[in-house]
Design a protein around this motif. Structure first.
Motif, PDB file in Angstrom:
ATOM      1  N   LEU A  94       0.987   7.145  -6.635  1.00 48.14           N
ATOM      2  CA  LEU A  94      -0.134   8.054  -6.885  1.00 48.14           C
ATOM      3  C   LEU A  94       0.239   9.494  -6.553  1.00 48.14           C
ATOM      4  N   LYS A  95       0.982   9.677  -5.476  1.00 47.20           N
ATOM      5  CA  LYS A  95       1.424  11.029  -5.122  1.00 47.20           C
ATOM      6  C   LYS A  95       2.386  11.583  -6.167  1.00 47.20           C
ATOM      7  N   ALA A  96       3.251  10.735  -6.708  1.00 45.94           N
ATOM      8  CA  ALA A  96       4.188  11.183  -7.733  1.00 45.94           C
ATOM      9  C   ALA A  96       3.454  11.575  -9.011  1.00 45.94           C
ATOM     10  N   ILE A  97       2.457  10.805  -9.403  1.00 42.40           N
ATOM     11  CA  ILE A  97       1.674  11.137 -10.601  1.00 42.40           C
ATOM     12  C   ILE A  97       0.917  12.441 -10.388  1.00 42.40           C
TER      13      ILE A  97
ATOM     14  N   THR B 139      -7.614  19.084 -11.814  1.00 40.14           N
ATOM     15  CA  THR B 139      -8.701  18.200 -11.383  1.00 40.14           C
ATOM     16  C   THR B 139      -8.290  16.742 -11.524  1.00 40.14           C
ATOM     17  N   LEU B 140      -7.600  16.425 -12.599  1.00 40.49           N
ATOM     18  CA  LEU B 140      -7.114  15.064 -12.800  1.00 40.49           C
ATOM     19  C   LEU B 140      -6.128  14.667 -11.708  1.00 40.49           C
ATOM     20  N   SER B 141      -5.255  15.605 -11.317  1.00 34.78           N
ATOM     21  CA  SER B 141      -4.304  15.285 -10.243  1.00 34.78           C
ATOM     22  C   SER B 141      -5.026  15.055  -8.920  1.00 34.78           C
ATOM     23  N   LEU B 142      -6.082  15.826  -8.663  1.00 32.77           N
ATOM     24  CA  LEU B 142      -6.843  15.617  -7.430  1.00 32.77           C
ATOM     25  C   LEU B 142      -7.582  14.285  -7.451  1.00 32.77           C
TER      26      LEU B 142
ATOM     27  N   PRO C 254       0.816  -1.224   0.000  1.00 31.45           N
ATOM     28  CA  PRO C 254       0.000   0.000   0.000  1.00 31.45           C
ATOM     29  C   PRO C 254       0.848   1.272   0.000  1.00 31.45           C
ATOM     30  N   LYS C 255       1.999   1.242   0.660  1.00 26.11           N
ATOM     31  CA  LYS C 255       2.873   2.419   0.685  1.00 26.11           C
ATOM     32  C   LYS C 255       3.447   2.691  -0.706  1.00 26.11           C
ATOM     33  N   HIS C 256       3.818   1.654  -1.447  1.00 27.40           N
ATOM     34  CA  HIS C 256       4.320   1.842  -2.813  1.00 27.40           C
ATOM     35  C   HIS C 256       3.252   2.469  -3.695  1.00 27.40           C
ATOM     36  N   ARG C 257       2.032   1.965  -3.572  1.00 23.87           N
ATOM     37  CA  ARG C 257       0.931   2.498  -4.376  1.00 23.87           C
ATOM     38  C   ARG C 257       0.676   3.962  -4.028  1.00 23.87           C
TER      39      ARG C 257
ATOM     40  N   TYR D 268      -7.538   8.361  -4.789  1.00 23.16           N
ATOM     41  CA  TYR D 268      -7.327   6.920  -4.724  1.00 23.16           C
ATOM     42  C   TYR D 268      -6.397   6.502  -3.590  1.00 23.16           C
ATOM     43  N   ILE D 269      -5.848   7.464  -2.876  1.00 26.01           N
ATOM     44  CA  ILE D 269      -4.994   7.137  -1.736  1.00 26.01           C
ATOM     45  C   ILE D 269      -5.912   6.877  -0.544  1.00 26.01           C
ATOM     46  N   PRO D 270      -5.843   5.684   0.014  1.00 27.39           N
ATOM     47  CA  PRO D 270      -6.729   5.379   1.144  1.00 27.39           C
ATOM     48  C   PRO D 270      -6.325   6.169   2.385  1.00 27.39           C
TER      49      PRO D 270
END
Length: 91
Positions: free
Chosen positions: A27-30, A74-77, A20-23, A82-84
């Protein structure tokens, strides 16, 4: 039961198991990259023409730059959604 080990070539080709940390980090990097792109669009489409002669600032182009930047932001938000969220107990 014995689990079969994948072939050594497949081990190189397949991505490692995601935690989960990798995901969350991906997501934060994207999201960060998309926010940087949105900021660049605003800079090129709106801020740069402000420092040019007045004939270079076209209202339609500035509005388009703001709309595109808003869409990318908006796409970045959406990626950040998706980050739990796991609440941690406070001390």
């Amino acid at each position: 039961m014995t689990t079969k080990k994948p072939h050594p070539i497949l081990r190189v080709l397949l991505p490692p198991v995601q935690t989960p940390k990798h995901r969350e980090d991906r997501l934060k990097a994207i999201a960060s990259a998309l926010q940087t792109i949105a900021l660049a669009v605003v800079g090129v489409g709106l801020i740069t023409p402000l420092f040019s002669p007045p004939s270079h600032l076209v209202p339609g182009t500035a509005a388009l730059a703001l709309i595109v930047a808003l869409g990318i932001e908006t796409l970045s938000l959406l990626f950040l959604l998706y980050i739990p969220y796991t609440p941690k107990e406070e001390d």
